[in-house]
Design an enzyme around this catalytic site. Sequence first.
Site, PDB file in Angstrom:
ATOM      1  N   CYS A   1      60.682  21.383  54.581  1.00 59.33           N
ATOM      2  CA  CYS A   1      61.029  22.733  54.158  1.00 59.33           C
ATOM      3  C   CYS A   1      60.301  23.042  52.856  1.00 59.33           C
ATOM      4  O   CYS A   1      60.367  22.253  51.906  1.00 59.33           O
ATOM      5  CB  CYS A   1      62.537  22.847  53.966  1.00 59.33           C
ATOM      6  SG  CYS A   1      63.069  24.457  53.344  1.00 59.33           S
TER       7      CYS A   1
ATOM      8  N   CYS B   1      63.143  23.322  49.915  1.00 57.88           N
ATOM      9  CA  CYS B   1      63.983  22.226  49.403  1.00 57.88           C
ATOM     10  C   CYS B   1      63.481  20.829  49.752  1.00 57.88           C
ATOM     11  O   CYS B   1      64.119  19.844  49.413  1.00 57.88           O
ATOM     12  CB  CYS B   1      65.417  22.406  49.888  1.00 57.88           C
ATOM     13  SG  CYS B   1      65.627  22.109  51.658  1.00 57.88           S
TER      14      CYS B   1
ATOM     15  N   CYS C   1      66.764  26.164  57.754  1.00 54.18           N
ATOM     16  CA  CYS C   1      66.994  24.866  57.135  1.00 54.18           C
ATOM     17  C   CYS C   1      68.481  24.733  56.825  1.00 54.18           C
ATOM     18  O   CYS C   1      69.079  25.629  56.226  1.00 54.18           O
ATOM     19  CB  CYS C   1      66.171  24.762  55.854  1.00 54.18           C
ATOM     20  SG  CYS C   1      66.477  23.246  54.911  1.00 54.18           S
TER      21      CYS C   1
ATOM     22  N   CYS D   1      69.112  24.631  52.678  1.00 48.44           N
ATOM     23  CA  CYS D   1      68.906  25.754  51.756  1.00 48.44           C
ATOM     24  C   CYS D   1      68.902  27.125  52.438  1.00 48.44           C
ATOM     25  O   CYS D   1      68.659  28.139  51.796  1.00 48.44           O
ATOM     26  CB  CYS D   1      67.611  25.569  50.977  1.00 48.44           C
ATOM     27  SG  CYS D   1      66.125  25.774  51.982  1.00 48.44           S
TER      28      CYS D   1
ATOM     29  N   CYS E   1      59.182  27.427  67.360  1.00 51.32           N
ATOM     30  CA  CYS E   1      58.028  28.200  66.917  1.00 51.32           C
ATOM     31  C   CYS E   1      58.247  28.534  65.442  1.00 51.32           C
ATOM     32  O   CYS E   1      59.044  29.407  65.103  1.00 51.32           O
ATOM     33  CB  CYS E   1      57.929  29.450  67.788  1.00 51.32           C
ATOM     34  SG  CYS E   1      56.417  30.365  67.594  1.00 51.32           S
TER      35      CYS E   1
END
Length: 136
Positions: free
Chosen positions: A47, A50, A96, A99, A119
Amino acid sequence: MDKIVKTDAEWRKQLDAEQFEVTRKEGTERAGSGKYAYNHADGLYRCICCNTVLFDSKTKFESGTGWPSFYQPLAKENVVEQTDRSFGEVRTKVSCARCDAHLGHVFDDGPKPTGLRYCMNSASLNFAPRGKTAAS
């Protein structure tokens, strides 16, 4: 896993304009424009907000869509899937878990073994070659 919560101002200091628009405002980058759309290197995708590990390059495949596509997340608990009814269609958005960064969408037209196509937007990801760590 501790939840990360920041204000828009804090996210804007950390992210560039496209990363902020995609991850914090649920934007989408243009097909084929993302830096990882055609990346074939071995490693992990984290991510951008984070640094949580989200996808392994071993599950990446060429979907023909112009976005990096994976048939499964590295760990199901690292992503959250929710119904998205924007633009007059029903899709499943992927965020995510740590976060709440918007990552992209998952569709049921992927390859075996899962039949899924995660995707993702390159702007929401940071690639770390296998054996190296990615800084936040």
